[in-house]
Design an enzyme around this catalytic site. Structure first.
Site, PDB file in Angstrom:
ATOM      1  N   LEU A  44     -30.671 -12.472 -52.744  1.00  0.00           N
ATOM      2  CA  LEU A  44     -31.173 -11.227 -52.168  1.00  0.00           C
ATOM      3  C   LEU A  44     -31.429 -10.313 -53.359  1.00  0.00           C
ATOM      4  CD1 LEU A  44     -28.904 -10.322 -49.086  1.00  0.00           C
ATOM      5  CD2 LEU A  44     -31.344 -10.852 -49.063  1.00  0.00           C
ATOM      6  N   ASP A  45     -32.596  -9.696 -53.395  1.00  0.00           N
ATOM      7  CA  ASP A  45     -32.900  -8.784 -54.489  1.00  0.00           C
ATOM      8  C   ASP A  45     -31.867  -7.669 -54.564  1.00  0.00           C
ATOM      9  OD1 ASP A  45     -35.284 -10.190 -54.983  1.00  0.00           O
ATOM     10  OD2 ASP A  45     -36.333  -9.023 -53.464  1.00  0.00           O
ATOM     11  N   ARG A  46     -31.789  -7.056 -55.720  1.00  0.00           N
ATOM     12  CA  ARG A  46     -30.851  -5.941 -55.922  1.00  0.00           C
ATOM     13  C   ARG A  46     -31.073  -4.843 -54.886  1.00  0.00           C
ATOM     14  NH1 ARG A  46     -31.374  -1.548 -60.119  1.00  0.00           N
ATOM     15  NH2 ARG A  46     -29.340  -0.557 -60.175  1.00  0.00           N
TER      16      ARG A  46
END
Length: 198
Positions: A44-46
Site C-alpha cells: 500500500l502506498d505511503r
C-alpha cells in the site's frame, strides 16, 4: 511448520516496509507490528490506508502477489468530483493507463461517506468542489493502479482505503491495530489460492 498470518490496518503516512534508511526516517511497519520475520503481501502506498496482510510464508506471498493468481481486493476511494455513469462504466470495463489496459472490475458509488475514522492529517478539501466515495473491487494490484484509474476518467483520488483482501476484512481494526488470522480464515485463504493451510 506453523506459519504466521497477520492483518494490519495501515495508517496514512506509514511505509509498507520495516525500515527506512532515509536521512529523515518515516514511520514504518516496525512501529506497529512487533512480530519478527513477517513481510507484507503486496504493498500500500505511503499515502494509502487500510488492510495489509503480513506473513512469513513465501508461497502465500507469491500466490497473492503474482497477477497470474488474481484475487479480489476492495477499496473505498474518495474522489474529487461527482462521477458520471459513463466514468463508472469505464472503470468497470477497464481503462488504459501507461499503455496497459486494466482488467474489468466492480465499481459502485457508495452514496454517503463510509463509517470510517477521519484521516490524520485530513485531506486537502476545496469548498467549491464536491467529492464522492466509490467502492472498487479489482483483481490486480499494479503500482498506484486505483489512483491512475480514477485519474484516467477525470476523478482524482483524494483518499484511498483498502477494506478487503479476498474474504479478509478491515472490520474491527482501528488504524494502527493488527491481529492474527483465525484458523478458519487461514483455511479459506489457502483454499482460495490453492495452498495447503499448514
Amino acid at each position: 511448520m506453523k506459519w504466521t498470518y497477520l492483518l494490519l490496518n495501515k495508517p496514512y503516512g506509514v511505509l509498507t516496509q520495516f525500515s527506512d534508511a532515509s536521512d529523515n526516517p518515516r514511520p514504518t511497519l516496525k512501529d506497529y507490528v512487533p512480530v519478527p520475520g513477517v513481510y507484507p503481501v503486496g504493498r500500500l502506498d505511503r499515502d494509502s490506508e487500510g488492510l495489509l496482510l503480513l506473513t512469513d510464508r513465501g508461497a502465500l506471498q507469491h500466490r497473492l502477489s503474482n497477477p497470474q493468481f488474481g484475487h479480489p481486493r476492495t477499496y473505498w476511494v474518495q474522489v474529487e468530483g461527482v462521477p458520471e455513469e459513463s466514468a463508472l462504466e469505464a472503470l468497470r470495463q477497464g481503462v488504459t493507463i501507461r499503455g496497459y489496459r486494466t482488467r474489468p472490475g466492480q465499481v459502485r458509488c457508495l452514496g454517503d461517506r463510509p463509517d470510517i475514522p477521519p484521516r490524520d492529517p485530513p485531506i486537502r478539501a476545496r469548498q467549491t468542489v464536491p467529492t464522492a466515495w466509490l467502492e472498487m473491487t479489482l483483481t490486480e494490484g499494479r503500482n498506484r493502479q486505483v489512483r491512475r484509474m480514477t485519474a484516467a476518467v477525470g476523478l482524482p483520488t483524494l483518499r484511498l482505503i483498502r477494506v478487503a483482501i479476498a474474504h479478509l476484512s478491515l472490520e474491527g481494526l482501528a488504524p494502527g491495530q493488527w491481529r492474527t488470522l483465525t484458523q478458519a480464515e487461514i483455511e479459506t485463504l489457502c483454499r482460495t489460492i490453492g495452498l495447503k493451510p499448514q
